[in-house]
Design an enzyme around this catalytic site. Structure first.
Site, short mmCIF file in Angstrom:
data_model
loop_
_atom_site.label_atom_id
_atom_site.label_comp_id
_atom_site.label_asym_id
_atom_site.label_seq_id
_atom_site.Cartn_x
_atom_site.Cartn_y
_atom_site.Cartn_z
N VAL A 119 0.83 -1.21 0.00
CA VAL A 119 0.00 0.00 0.00
C VAL A 119 0.87 1.25 0.00
O VAL A 119 0.52 2.26 -0.64
CB VAL A 119 -0.98 0.00 1.19
CG1 VAL A 119 -0.27 0.13 2.52
CG2 VAL A 119 -2.02 1.10 1.04
N GLY A 135 -5.95 -6.51 -0.03
CA GLY A 135 -6.46 -5.55 0.95
C GLY A 135 -5.51 -4.37 1.08
O GLY A 135 -4.83 -4.00 0.13
N GLU A 136 -5.50 -3.78 2.26
CA GLU A 136 -4.65 -2.63 2.60
C GLU A 136 -5.09 -1.33 1.93
O GLU A 136 -4.70 -0.25 2.35
CB GLU A 136 -3.18 -2.88 2.23
CG GLU A 136 -2.54 -4.08 2.88
CD GLU A 136 -1.08 -4.27 2.48
OE1 GLU A 136 -0.53 -3.40 1.75
OE2 GLU A 136 -0.48 -5.27 2.89
N GLY A 137 -5.88 -1.41 0.85
CA GLY A 137 -6.19 -0.24 0.04
C GLY A 137 -5.50 -0.28 -1.31
O GLY A 137 -5.57 0.69 -2.08
#
Length: 371
Positions: A97, A338-340
């Site tokens: 990210v 995930g994480e953005g």
């Protein structure tokens, strides 16, 4: 705070949307030639109430982190301590990210809303963030990740045995998300991007998606970080058991979040609601974000106006949730980190959609003949 936020959420501005469609018809390009970008820019005009809408910049990623009691059921091969360790990685700038955020020029704010293990960082450097109203104003600095400690509790309960949270705890997490949205927008953010971190958090996401959509757990449950067949079968059984134990009512989103959600899911729902109330777009990441988006839409259906689906997660529940929300993802790369990360990769698409309305000449102004 939740009630006033919900009351501030309004439908899209039809006049601004009509103006955006009309403007697209006058730009030097064939009608409809930009496909989904045209409708995206129209939606953003409706959200902002003006045509053209503001450019979605600067961008701010908010990563909410929490742990999960259901981890004890063996739904993930990763130890729970990894959640806290990854926060250290985010703050050191070493995660995926961070790499994508630097590329996009986006700031990164990490919010500990319910991590079970001690954070691997010196408390002296923790940003007081929400905890101290007299703290220095927030600065959106793409070069320096920021940590906010706003822990509601150290991980949820095991949703196969008990409610994950109390209603008060779920409400506290939602309020944290709303406050983070407000402080990032007050600092100048033109678009918020959702991020998450929590070992085991795809299991409550699968339960949330099944609860809000009525879909079968086989259709909402994926392999998360890549579990083997026995672990996947156990995970589906856990989702079924949670639904049977709690029979969550989708008309009571706070109750659903309390019974079967995670602290990061509840906080993300609050972030989305807070952004919608401020007429600011939210670029959704993967399955955790869209499960939270279902909760936000249950609180306030018009909050969907602020949502942009960044990508289609490889987790099957994400497609179920996006279909329920009526959102089409901008990119589909088979991501499941995930994480953005997926939201960050989609960010230039969103910016491009709006920039067209700002910068492309009309047939009249360019002296180009129409057909």
């Amino acid at each position: 705070m939740l009630e006033t936020t919900i009351a501030a959420i309004r439908p899209a501005d039809e006049a601004a949307m009509a103006a955006a469609r009309a403007l697209h018809g006058r730009l030097t390009k064939p009608a409809g030639s930009l496909g989904a970008l045209e409708e995206l820019s129209v939606r953003l005009a409706g959200l902002a109430g003006v045509c053209p809408p503001p450019l979605p910049e600067p961008a701010a990623v908010a990563i909410f982190a929490g742990d999960h009691g259901v981890h004890a059921q063996g739904v993930s091969p990763w130890p729970q301590e990894v959640t806290a360790q990854m926060i250290g990685n985010f703050l050191a700038g070493g995660a995926v990210v961070n790499a994508f955020a630097r590329q996009a020029g986006a700031s990164v704010t990490v919010v500990d809303v319910g991590v079970a293990s001690p954070l691997p960082t010196d408390p002296a450097v923790l940003d007081p963030g929400l905890l101290d109203p007299a703290a220095d104003p927030v600065v959106l600095d793409p070069a320096v990740p920021r940590l906010v400690v706003s822990s509601v509790r150290r991980g949820t309960g095991d949703l196969t045995v008990t409610a994950a949270l109390t209603r008060d705890e779920a409400l506290a997490a939602v309020r944290t998300g709303i406050r983070i949205a407000d402080e990032l927008i007050d600092a100048g953010a033109g678009i918020l991007l959702t991020g998450d971190m929590g070992i085991g958090n795809t299991t409550p996401a699968a339960v949330l998606i099944a609860a809000f959509t009525g879909a079968d757990p086989l259709d909402t449950t994926g392999r998360g970080t890549g579990v083997d067949d026995p672990t996947y079968a156990r995970k589906v059984a856990v989702v079924r058991a949670a639904l049977a134990r709690h029979t969550p009512d989708p008309a009571d989103p706070l109750g659903v979040l309390a019974a079967v959600g995670g602290l990061e899911h509840a906080a993300l729902a609050g972030l989305i609601l807070g952004a919608a109330a401020r007429r600011t777009p939210v670029l959704l990441d993967g399955v955790i974000a869209v499960s939270a988006a279902l909760a936000a839409a249950a609180f306030a259906p018009d909050a969907v106006c602020a949502m942009i689906a960044g990508h289609r997660s490889a987790e099957p529940g994400a497609t179920v949730a996006l279909r329920h929300l009526g959102l089409d993802p901008l990119i589909d790369l088979g991501l499941r980190l995930g994480e953005g990360t997926g939201a960050l990769l989609a960010l230039p698409v969103v910016t491009g959609a709006v920039r067209v309305l700002h910068e492309v000449a009309t047939f009249d102004s360019a002296g180009v003949a129409e057909k």
